[in-house]
Design a protein around this motif. Sequence first.
Motif, PDB file in Angstrom:
ATOM      1  N   TYR A  70      65.131  39.627  -3.575  1.00  0.00           N
ATOM      2  CA  TYR A  70      63.879  39.605  -3.798  1.00  0.00           C
ATOM      3  C   TYR A  70      63.632  38.620  -5.041  1.00  0.00           C
ATOM      4  O   TYR A  70      62.791  38.804  -5.582  1.00  0.00           O
ATOM      5  CB  TYR A  70      63.360  41.143  -3.607  1.00  0.00           C
ATOM      6  CG  TYR A  70      63.674  41.710  -2.744  1.00  0.00           C
ATOM      7  CD1 TYR A  70      61.985  41.438  -1.480  1.00  0.00           C
ATOM      8  CD2 TYR A  70      64.647  42.416  -1.828  1.00  0.00           C
ATOM      9  CE1 TYR A  70      62.259  41.778  -0.238  1.00  0.00           C
ATOM     10  CE2 TYR A  70      64.617  42.952  -0.442  1.00  0.00           C
ATOM     11  CZ  TYR A  70      63.437  42.528   0.600  1.00  0.00           C
ATOM     12  OH  TYR A  70      63.801  43.004   2.121  1.00  0.00           O
ATOM     13  N   LEU A  71      64.633  39.379  -6.200  1.00  0.00           N
ATOM     14  CA  LEU A  71      64.035  38.387  -7.608  1.00  0.00           C
ATOM     15  C   LEU A  71      64.633  36.506  -7.232  1.00  0.00           C
ATOM     16  O   LEU A  71      62.912  36.470  -7.605  1.00  0.00           O
ATOM     17  CB  LEU A  71      65.687  38.962  -8.411  1.00  0.00           C
ATOM     18  CG  LEU A  71      65.794  40.532  -9.179  1.00  0.00           C
ATOM     19  CD1 LEU A  71      67.114  40.380  -9.930  1.00  0.00           C
ATOM     20  CD2 LEU A  71      64.340  41.143  -9.727  1.00  0.00           C
ATOM     21  N   LEU A  72      65.313  36.440  -6.621  1.00  0.00           N
ATOM     22  CA  LEU A  72      65.211  35.101  -6.207  1.00  0.00           C
ATOM     23  C   LEU A  72      64.392  34.430  -5.118  1.00  0.00           C
ATOM     24  O   LEU A  72      64.061  33.372  -5.523  1.00  0.00           O
ATOM     25  CB  LEU A  72      67.065  34.680  -5.452  1.00  0.00           C
ATOM     26  CG  LEU A  72      68.213  35.105  -6.000  1.00  0.00           C
ATOM     27  CD1 LEU A  72      69.465  34.689  -6.709  1.00  0.00           C
ATOM     28  CD2 LEU A  72      67.384  34.573  -8.059  1.00  0.00           C
ATOM     29  N   LYS A  73      64.158  35.009  -4.362  1.00  0.00           N
ATOM     30  CA  LYS A  73      62.769  34.458  -3.298  1.00  0.00           C
ATOM     31  C   LYS A  73      61.855  34.050  -4.334  1.00  0.00           C
ATOM     32  O   LYS A  73      60.951  33.019  -4.062  1.00  0.00           O
ATOM     33  CB  LYS A  73      62.772  35.402  -2.316  1.00  0.00           C
ATOM     34  CG  LYS A  73      61.532  35.248  -1.585  1.00  0.00           C
ATOM     35  CD  LYS A  73      61.907  34.188  -0.217  1.00  0.00           C
ATOM     36  CE  LYS A  73      60.974  34.065   0.582  1.00  0.00           C
ATOM     37  NZ  LYS A  73      61.377  32.517   0.797  1.00  0.00           N
ATOM     38  N   ALA A  74      61.338  34.702  -5.426  1.00  0.00           N
ATOM     39  CA  ALA A  74      60.272  34.626  -6.485  1.00  0.00           C
ATOM     40  C   ALA A  74      60.380  33.208  -7.497  1.00  0.00           C
ATOM     41  O   ALA A  74      59.560  32.301  -7.365  1.00  0.00           O
ATOM     42  CB  ALA A  74      59.996  36.087  -7.621  1.00  0.00           C
ATOM     43  N   PHE A  75      61.674  32.970  -7.778  1.00  0.00           N
ATOM     44  CA  PHE A  75      61.928  31.312  -7.914  1.00  0.00           C
ATOM     45  C   PHE A  75      61.629  30.357  -7.145  1.00  0.00           C
ATOM     46  O   PHE A  75      61.644  29.707  -7.009  1.00  0.00           O
ATOM     47  CB  PHE A  75      62.775  31.495  -8.682  1.00  0.00           C
ATOM     48  CG  PHE A  75      63.333  32.513  -9.822  1.00  0.00           C
ATOM     49  CD1 PHE A  75      62.755  32.043 -11.310  1.00  0.00           C
ATOM     50  CD2 PHE A  75      64.181  33.843  -9.350  1.00  0.00           C
ATOM     51  CE1 PHE A  75      62.873  32.849 -12.224  1.00  0.00           C
ATOM     52  CE2 PHE A  75      64.242  34.914 -10.809  1.00  0.00           C
ATOM     53  CZ  PHE A  75      63.336  33.748 -12.033  1.00  0.00           C
ATOM     54  N   GLU A  76      62.201  30.828  -6.197  1.00  0.00           N
ATOM     55  CA  GLU A  76      62.491  30.001  -4.817  1.00  0.00           C
ATOM     56  C   GLU A  76      60.955  30.010  -4.436  1.00  0.00           C
ATOM     57  O   GLU A  76      60.904  28.183  -4.149  1.00  0.00           O
ATOM     58  CB  GLU A  76      62.985  30.503  -3.546  1.00  0.00           C
ATOM     59  CG  GLU A  76      62.868  29.654  -1.601  1.00  0.00           C
ATOM     60  CD  GLU A  76      63.368  30.461  -0.702  1.00  0.00           C
ATOM     61  OE1 GLU A  76      63.471  29.879   0.234  1.00  0.00           O
ATOM     62  OE2 GLU A  76      64.427  31.122  -1.275  1.00  0.00           O
ATOM     63  N   ASN A  77      60.071  30.761  -4.390  1.00  0.00           N
ATOM     64  CA  ASN A  77      58.573  30.405  -4.116  1.00  0.00           C
ATOM     65  C   ASN A  77      57.552  29.390  -5.019  1.00  0.00           C
ATOM     66  O   ASN A  77      56.932  28.654  -4.484  1.00  0.00           O
ATOM     67  CB  ASN A  77      57.711  32.151  -3.611  1.00  0.00           C
ATOM     68  CG  ASN A  77      58.100  32.941  -2.666  1.00  0.00           C
ATOM     69  OD1 ASN A  77      58.558  32.369  -1.291  1.00  0.00           O
ATOM     70  ND2 ASN A  77      57.537  33.729  -2.847  1.00  0.00           N
TER      71      ASN A  77
END
Length: 242
Positions: A70-77
């Motif tokens: 979930y942390l990494l998904k924010a960066f991906e978005n």
Amino acid sequence: MKFKRTLAALLLCVLVGLGFSQATPQTPEPVTPCRIGQQAPAIGFWTWAEKARVKVYIVSTDFKADELPYLLKAFENWNKVSELTNSGVKFEYSGNTVQQLPCENCLTVLRGNVFDKKNRHATELRAVSVRRDQIITYAAITIDPKLTNHKAILDAVAHELGHNFGLLDCYTCNKQSTVMNQFKVINVPNDMAAPTPCDIARVREAYKELKVRVRPSPVSRNLLDEGEEPVDDDTPIVIPKP
């Protein structure tokens, strides 16, 4: 003739497999009004340098294994709209650390006590510029241990990344119009995990201004609250599809 058609078809398949597919023209999204304070946040202070490759480090001992995606998904978005924002900034996950790293273009994600009951802040951006201007040298996103809901963590990190691109909080903005919306209750998501067209438009303005001038650090240390007062902005925006 049949052999030639078969050979041409095979060649096309090979080219597509190698990534040389024929490009399709991009069509713009419908024009959307973005009024500051209603659908869009005001522009603040901090920004990464244009086209920066920001190395992301996570203090993994501060987080459970099921929280990391979930942390990494924010960066991906945010990476997905890098070109649309004209920032060219990309975040690159670079592994674990045991403390904040003060290296050039480094962003550390860690836990820390930042929860503010009055403003309902459970996350915080702390940025440093060795040049004493608005260009971030290194930064940290601190997440309060009380924030444990996975979706709320994703939304909160997406919000803090908005501050990384010069966006201010917008508590008067319409619900789900911007990642800079307020969180009403801790551990309750605001359902804004990715930047909206209005967010993209405002980041474009921030980087357009950055080409003209780089502001020196102000005397005030409360930099996240610096910026213009909300005013109506009826400028239409056209966001091309990725």
